[in-house]
Design an enzyme around this catalytic site. Structure first.
Site, PDB file in Angstrom:
ATOM      1  N   LYS A   1      54.417  65.880 101.760  1.00 29.80           N
ATOM      2  CA  LYS A   1      53.433  64.795 101.948  1.00 29.80           C
ATOM      3  C   LYS A   1      53.964  63.576 101.224  1.00 29.80           C
ATOM      4  CE  LYS A   1      48.721  66.529 102.550  1.00 29.80           C
ATOM      5  NZ  LYS A   1      47.372  66.701 101.932  1.00 29.80           N
TER       6      LYS A   1
ATOM      7  N   GLU B   1      48.568  70.572 107.485  1.00 35.83           N
ATOM      8  CA  GLU B   1      47.159  70.621 107.096  1.00 35.83           C
ATOM      9  C   GLU B   1      46.200  70.743 108.274  1.00 35.83           C
ATOM     10  OE1 GLU B   1      46.299  67.879 103.868  1.00 35.83           O
ATOM     11  OE2 GLU B   1      44.159  68.197 104.137  1.00 35.83           O
TER      12      GLU B   1
ATOM     13  N   ARG C   1      63.757  55.457 111.291  1.00 30.14           N
ATOM     14  CA  ARG C   1      62.934  56.569 111.826  1.00 30.14           C
ATOM     15  C   ARG C   1      63.141  57.898 111.096  1.00 30.14           C
ATOM     16  NH1 ARG C   1      64.253  54.195 116.823  1.00 30.14           N
ATOM     17  NH2 ARG C   1      62.580  52.813 117.477  1.00 30.14           N
TER      18      ARG C   1
ATOM     19  N   HIS D   1      39.905  61.449  94.360  1.00 33.59           N
ATOM     20  CA  HIS D   1      40.498  60.275  95.017  1.00 33.59           C
ATOM     21  C   HIS D   1      39.501  59.120  95.068  1.00 33.59           C
ATOM     22  CE1 HIS D   1      44.036  62.288  97.427  1.00 33.59           C
ATOM     23  NE2 HIS D   1      44.357  62.013  96.180  1.00 33.59           N
TER      24      HIS D   1
ATOM     25  N   ASN E   1      43.592  70.426  98.227  1.00 30.94           N
ATOM     26  CA  ASN E   1      42.805  69.230  97.957  1.00 30.94           C
ATOM     27  C   ASN E   1      41.583  69.529  97.075  1.00 30.94           C
ATOM     28  OD1 ASN E   1      41.970  66.292  99.524  1.00 30.94           O
ATOM     29  ND2 ASN E   1      44.088  66.958  99.549  1.00 30.94           N
TER      30      ASN E   1
ATOM     31  N   GLU F   1      46.883  69.832  88.009  1.00 29.50           N
ATOM     32  CA  GLU F   1      47.311  70.392  89.306  1.00 29.50           C
ATOM     33  C   GLU F   1      47.798  71.844  89.142  1.00 29.50           C
ATOM     34  OE1 GLU F   1      46.653  68.670  92.012  1.00 29.50           O
ATOM     35  OE2 GLU F   1      47.432  66.619  91.959  1.00 29.50           O
TER      36      GLU F   1
ATOM     37  N   HIS G   1      46.040  60.391  88.144  1.00 33.16           N
ATOM     38  CA  HIS G   1      45.618  61.219  89.284  1.00 33.16           C
ATOM     39  C   HIS G   1      45.023  62.542  88.781  1.00 33.16           C
ATOM     40  CE1 HIS G   1      45.641  63.029  93.236  1.00 33.16           C
ATOM     41  NE2 HIS G   1      46.399  64.020  92.800  1.00 33.16           N
TER      42      HIS G   1
ATOM     43  N   ARG H   1      46.066  74.349 104.157  1.00 29.81           N
ATOM     44  CA  ARG H   1      46.660  73.361 103.246  1.00 29.81           C
ATOM     45  C   ARG H   1      45.576  72.497 102.597  1.00 29.81           C
ATOM     46  NH1 ARG H   1      52.204  69.814 103.324  1.00 29.81           N
ATOM     47  NH2 ARG H   1      51.782  68.888 101.283  1.00 29.81           N
TER      48      ARG H   1
ATOM     49  N   LYS I   1      51.899  76.592  95.687  1.00 25.88           N
ATOM     50  CA  LYS I   1      51.967  75.466  96.630  1.00 25.88           C
ATOM     51  C   LYS I   1      52.894  75.795  97.809  1.00 25.88           C
ATOM     52  CE  LYS I   1      52.150  70.806  97.685  1.00 25.88           C
ATOM     53  NZ  LYS I   1      51.888  69.447  97.341  1.00 25.88           N
TER      54      LYS I   1
ATOM     55  N   HIS J   1      39.977  66.905  94.871  1.00 27.78           N
ATOM     56  CA  HIS J   1      40.510  65.607  95.293  1.00 27.78           C
ATOM     57  C   HIS J   1      39.503  64.747  96.061  1.00 27.78           C
ATOM     58  CE1 HIS J   1      44.227  67.449  94.044  1.00 27.78           C
ATOM     59  NE2 HIS J   1      44.943  66.379  94.352  1.00 27.78           N
TER      60      HIS J   1
HETATM   61  N1  LIG Z   1      52.728  64.244  97.699  1.00 26.90           N
HETATM   62  C1  LIG Z   1      51.959  65.151  97.128  1.00 26.90           C
HETATM   63  O1  LIG Z   1      51.847  66.302  97.575  1.00 26.90           O
HETATM   64  C2  LIG Z   1      51.267  64.794  95.842  1.00 26.90           C
HETATM   65  C3  LIG Z   1      50.728  65.799  95.037  1.00 26.90           C
HETATM   66  C4  LIG Z   1      50.100  65.434  93.858  1.00 26.90           C
HETATM   67  C5  LIG Z   1      50.057  64.107  93.467  1.00 26.90           C
HETATM   68  N2  LIG Z   1      50.621  63.167  94.251  1.00 26.90           N
HETATM   69  C6  LIG Z   1      50.649  61.758  93.823  1.00 26.90           C
HETATM   70  O2  LIG Z   1      51.467  61.662  92.668  1.00 26.90           O
HETATM   71  C7  LIG Z   1      51.114  60.504  91.938  1.00 26.90           C
HETATM   72  C8  LIG Z   1      51.023  60.815  90.463  1.00 26.90           C
HETATM   73  O3  LIG Z   1      52.256  61.294  90.009  1.00 26.90           O
HETATM   74  P1  LIG Z   1      52.605  61.279  88.454  1.00 26.90           P
HETATM   75  O4  LIG Z   1      51.461  61.766  87.677  1.00 26.90           O
HETATM   76  O5  LIG Z   1      53.909  61.936  88.295  1.00 26.90           O
HETATM   77  O6  LIG Z   1      52.637  59.729  88.160  1.00 26.90           O
HETATM   78  P2  LIG Z   1      53.819  58.698  87.905  1.00 26.90           P
HETATM   79  O7  LIG Z   1      54.911  58.883  88.846  1.00 26.90           O
HETATM   80  O8  LIG Z   1      53.162  57.357  87.842  1.00 26.90           O
HETATM   81  O9  LIG Z   1      54.338  59.098  86.433  1.00 26.90           O
HETATM   82  C9  LIG Z   1      53.441  58.976  85.374  1.00 26.90           C
HETATM   83  C10 LIG Z   1      54.028  58.099  84.248  1.00 26.90           C
HETATM   84  O10 LIG Z   1      55.011  58.857  83.565  1.00 26.90           O
HETATM   85  C11 LIG Z   1      56.241  58.122  83.482  1.00 26.90           C
HETATM   86  N3  LIG Z   1      57.298  59.133  83.465  1.00 26.90           N
HETATM   87  C12 LIG Z   1      57.812  59.803  84.515  1.00 26.90           C
HETATM   88  N4  LIG Z   1      58.674  60.732  84.071  1.00 26.90           N
HETATM   89  C13 LIG Z   1      58.693  60.651  82.724  1.00 26.90           C
HETATM   90  C14 LIG Z   1      59.359  61.373  81.720  1.00 26.90           C
HETATM   91  N5  LIG Z   1      60.145  62.404  82.005  1.00 26.90           N
HETATM   92  N6  LIG Z   1      59.150  61.023  80.431  1.00 26.90           N
HETATM   93  C15 LIG Z   1      58.308  59.988  80.107  1.00 26.90           C
HETATM   94  N7  LIG Z   1      57.620  59.297  81.033  1.00 26.90           N
HETATM   95  C16 LIG Z   1      57.814  59.627  82.331  1.00 26.90           C
HETATM   96  C17 LIG Z   1      56.217  57.207  84.677  1.00 26.90           C
HETATM   97  O11 LIG Z   1      57.041  56.096  84.460  1.00 26.90           O
HETATM   98  C18 LIG Z   1      54.735  56.839  84.743  1.00 26.90           C
HETATM   99  O12 LIG Z   1      54.463  55.807  83.837  1.00 26.90           O
HETATM  100  C19 LIG Z   1      49.787  60.031  92.510  1.00 26.90           C
HETATM  101  O13 LIG Z   1      50.011  58.896  93.295  1.00 26.90           O
HETATM  102  C20 LIG Z   1      49.336  61.168  93.381  1.00 26.90           C
HETATM  103  O14 LIG Z   1      48.545  60.742  94.453  1.00 26.90           O
HETATM  104  C21 LIG Z   1      51.226  63.479  95.423  1.00 26.90           C
HETATM  105  O1  LIG Z   2      50.020  68.830  99.146  1.00 30.11           O
HETATM  106  C1  LIG Z   2      48.826  68.741  99.453  1.00 30.11           C
HETATM  107  O2  LIG Z   2      48.419  69.007 100.589  1.00 30.11           O
HETATM  108  C2  LIG Z   2      47.832  68.305  98.464  1.00 30.11           C
HETATM  109  O3  LIG Z   2      46.677  68.096  98.797  1.00 30.11           O
HETATM  110  C3  LIG Z   2      48.298  68.137  97.053  1.00 30.11           C
HETATM  111  C4  LIG Z   2      47.503  67.134  96.265  1.00 30.11           C
HETATM  112  O4  LIG Z   2      47.637  67.490  94.891  1.00 30.11           O
HETATM  113  C5  LIG Z   2      48.027  65.703  96.399  1.00 30.11           C
HETATM  114  O5  LIG Z   2      47.335  64.855  95.526  1.00 30.11           O
HETATM  115  C6  LIG Z   2      48.081  65.120  97.791  1.00 30.11           C
HETATM  116  O6  LIG Z   2      48.797  63.898  97.776  1.00 30.11           O
HETATM  117  C7  LIG Z   2      46.730  64.802  98.373  1.00 30.11           C
HETATM  118  O7  LIG Z   2      46.888  64.584  99.718  1.00 30.11           O
HETATM  119  P1  LIG Z   2      45.875  63.755 100.610  1.00 30.11           P
HETATM  120  O8  LIG Z   2      46.230  64.169 101.990  1.00 30.11           O
HETATM  121  O9  LIG Z   2      44.475  64.125 100.213  1.00 30.11           O
HETATM  122  O10 LIG Z   2      46.139  62.317 100.354  1.00 30.11           O
HETATM  123 ZN   LIG Z   3      46.831  65.886  93.693  1.00 30.79          ZN
END
Ligand SMILES: NC(=O)c1ccc[n+]([C@@H]2O[C@H](COP(=O)([O-])OP(=O)(O)OC[C@H]3O[C@@H](n4cnc5c(N)ncnc54)[C@H](O)[C@@H]3O)[C@@H](O)[C@H]2O)c1
Ligand SMILES: O=C(O)C(=O)C[C@@H](O)[C@H](O)[C@H](O)COP(=O)(O)O
Ligand SMILES: [Zn+2]
Length: 361
Positions: free
Chosen positions: A144, A238, A123, A253, A246, A186, A266, A242, A228, A249
Site C-alpha cells: 500500500k 483489500e 507507469r 485516521h 485497519n 501497530e 499515526h 486485509r 501482516k 484506523h
Molecule cells: N503503507 C502501509 O501499509 C502503512 C502502514 C502503516 C502506516 N503507514 C503510514 O506510515 C506513516 C508513519 O510512518 P512512521 O511512523 O515511520 O513516520 P515517519 O516516516 O514520519 O518517521 C517518524 C519520525 O522518525 C524519524 N526517523 C525515521 N527513522 C529514524 C531513526 N532510525 N532514528 C531516528 N529517527 C528516525 C523520521 O525522520 C520522522 O521524523 C503514516 O503516514 C502512516 O499512514 C503506512
Molecule cells: O496494510 C494495510 O492494509 C493497513 O491497513 C495497514 C495500516 O496500518 C496502514 O496505516 C495503512 O496505510 C492504512 O491503509 P488505508 O487504506 O486505511 O489508508
Molecule cells: Zn496504520
C-alpha cells in the site's frame, strides 16, 4: 548471503523480507543479490534519517554516478501532492528509466511516498523498502503506497509491492520514545487482530523502550511482520480480510486528519482508535473481551488512549464517512469478536454519536 526471514507472494512477484542487524551497511550487496540488475538507483529519504544513516548507506555503492539521493523534509506533511511532484521532477532530472530502482530509506512517510513515486513513474518501476522506524515494519510490507489529501489520509495511492524489504533493527536504536510508541501500536494491533499468544508475549516481554534487547526486537519484528504478510498474501487489494489491518484506523485516521497531519503520530492516533474499537466491540457483540490488562501495559508505556478533547463529533463522523471502508455513507468498523479474531461490521451513526459524545469536546 542471508536467507530471507520471510517471503511474500504478491500478484506481481514474490519478494524477500530480510530482518538483520547491521544489514544497512551492505545495502548495495543485497541489491545485487536480490534484484536482477538496475540502470540507476534513486534513494529517497528524509532529512533526519539522512543525517543518521545516509553516508554509510551511500558508501556501500561502488559507483556514485549510478546513485542519486533525494531528501524530503521529515514528517507526515511530506506525504503530500507537492512533495510527490518534486520527487517525480528530481527523478526525471536524474534520468531514471524503466530499469531504474527507487530505494526508500526511512519510516512510513518515506516508504509510502517513495513507493507511490515508484508506482506512478513511467507507469511503474521497481522499488526497495529500507525501513528505519518500528512503525515501518508494517508500512514496508504489503504494497500500500500513497499520499494524504487535506480531506483524508492516504486518499491518493495504489497497490505496488516492493521488490525487496531490507530491515536493519539497529536503526531503531536512534528512535525517540514517541516513535517507539507509534510503531509499537501497530505491533500490538497485529496481536489484537490475529494472534492472542503474540499479544500476551508482547505485553509480558516489553515493559519499556529503553535498551531493548536486539534478539528480542528482531523476534518481535519477525512475528509481527508474519501477521501482516499472511494477510496481504491472502488478500492483496483489500477485498476482504486485509481490512482487519485497519483495526483502530477508522477513528485513528479521522483524528489524524482533524488535528492536522503530524500533530499526533499515526500510531498514537491508532492506539486511541483501538481503545475505541475495543469498547465498541464489547457493545456490538454484547461480550467482555478482558482487554484492560493490555491497555494498562500500553498506558505504562506512555500511551494517551483517550480521544483528544478539542475535537468535534460531527467532524469526526464526517471524516469516518470518507474512510475507504465506508460505502454509501455507511461507516464500517473493524471490531473484535474475541481477542485475536477480527471482523468488519457496519456501525450506525447514532451508536457512534452516542459512543463519542461525552468523550470528545
Ligand atoms: N503503507 C502501509 O501499509 C502503512 C502502514 C502503516 C502506516 N503507514 C503510514 O506510515 C506513516 C508513519 O510512518 P512512521 O511512523 O515511520 O513516520 P515517519 O516516516 O514520519 O518517521 C517518524 C519520525 O522518525 C524519524 N526517523 C525515521 N527513522 C529514524 C531513526 N532510525 N532514528 C531516528 N529517527 C528516525 C523520521 O525522520 C520522522 O521524523 C503514516 O503516514 C502512516 O499512514 C503506512
Ligand atoms: O496494510 C494495510 O492494509 C493497513 O491497513 C495497514 C495500516 O496500518 C496502514 O496505516 C495503512 O496505510 C492504512 O491503509 P488505508 O487504506 O486505511 O489508508
Ligand atoms: Zn496504520
Amino acid at each position: 548471503m542471508d536467507v530471507p526471514s520471510l517471503q511474500v507472494k504478491s500478484s506481481k512477484h514474490t519478494y524477500p523480507i530480510i530482518v538483520r542487524p547491521g544489514c544497512r551497511t551492505s545495502l548495495y550487496d543485497y541489491l545485487v543479490q536480490y534484484l536482477d540488475g538496475a540502470s540507476r538507483y534513486f534513494l529517497i529519504t528524509d532529512d533526519q534519517v539522512a543525517s543518521l544513516y545516509l553516508e554509510e548507506i551511500e558508501s556501500s555503492f561502488p559507483n556514485s554516478e549510478k546513485i542519486k539521493s533525494y531528501i524530503l523534509p521529515s514528517g507526515e506533511q511530506s506525504k503530500s501532492m507537492n512533495q510527490y511532484e518534486k520527487a517525480i521532477t528530481a527523478a526525471l532530472e536524474f534520468k531514471l528509466d524503466r530499469k531504474s530502482v527507487i530505494i526508500a530509506v526511512g519510516g512510513g512517510v518515506v516508504g509510502d511516498l517513495g513507493g507511490f513515486v515508484a508506482s506512478t513513474y513511467m507507469r511503474g518501476i521497481r522499488y526497495v523498502q529500507v525501513p528505519t522506524t518500528l512503525l515501518a515494519h508494517d508500512s514496508s510490507v504489503g504494497g500500500k503506497v500513497g499520499i494524504n489529501h487535506p480531506l483524508g489520509k492516504n486518499m491518493i495511492g495504489s497497490f505496488h509491492p516492493p521488490s525487496l524489504v531490507l530491515y536493519d533493527p539497529e536503526c531503531l536504536l536512534s528512535l525517540p520514545p514517541k516513535e517507539w510508541r507509534s510503531g509499537f501500536a501497530e505491533v500490538i494491533k497485529h496481536g489484537f487482530i490475529a494472534d492472542r499468544e503474540f499479544l500476551k508475549w508482547l505485553t509480558e516481554e516489553i515493559s519499556s523502550f529503553d535498551q531493548v534487547d536486539m534478539a528480542l526486537l528482531t523476534e518481535m519484528l519477525i512475528r509481527s511482520i508474519k501477521v501482516k504478510a499472511k494477510i496481504v498474501q491472502e488478500d492483496e487489494q483489500e477485498s476482504g480480510i486485509r481490512a482487519f489491518l485497519n483495526f483502530g484506523h477508522t477513528l485513528g485516521h479521522a483524528i489524524e486528519g482533524e488535528m492536522g497531519y503530524g500533530k499526533l503520530t499515526h500510531g498514537e492516533a491508532v492506539a486511541i482508535g483501538m481503545k475505541f474499537a475495543l469498547r465498541l466491540s464489547e457493545r456490538y457483540f454484547q461480550t467482555k473481551l478482558d482487554y484492560e490488562p493490555y491497555l494498562s501495559v500500553m498506558e505504562k508505556l506512555g500511551y494517551e488512549l483517550d480521544i483528544p478533547h478539542n475535537l468535534n463529533v460531527e467532524q469526526l463522523i464526517h471524516r469516518m464517512k470518507l474512510d475507504k471502508k465506508s460505502y454509501n455513507q455507511v461507516i464500517n468498523f473493524v471490531l473484535l469478536e474475541q481477542i485475536g479474531k477480527a471482523t468488519l461490521v457496519e456501525i450506525k451513526e447514532e451508536i457512534l454519536i452516542d459512543e463519542l459524545t461525552g468523550k470528545v469536546g
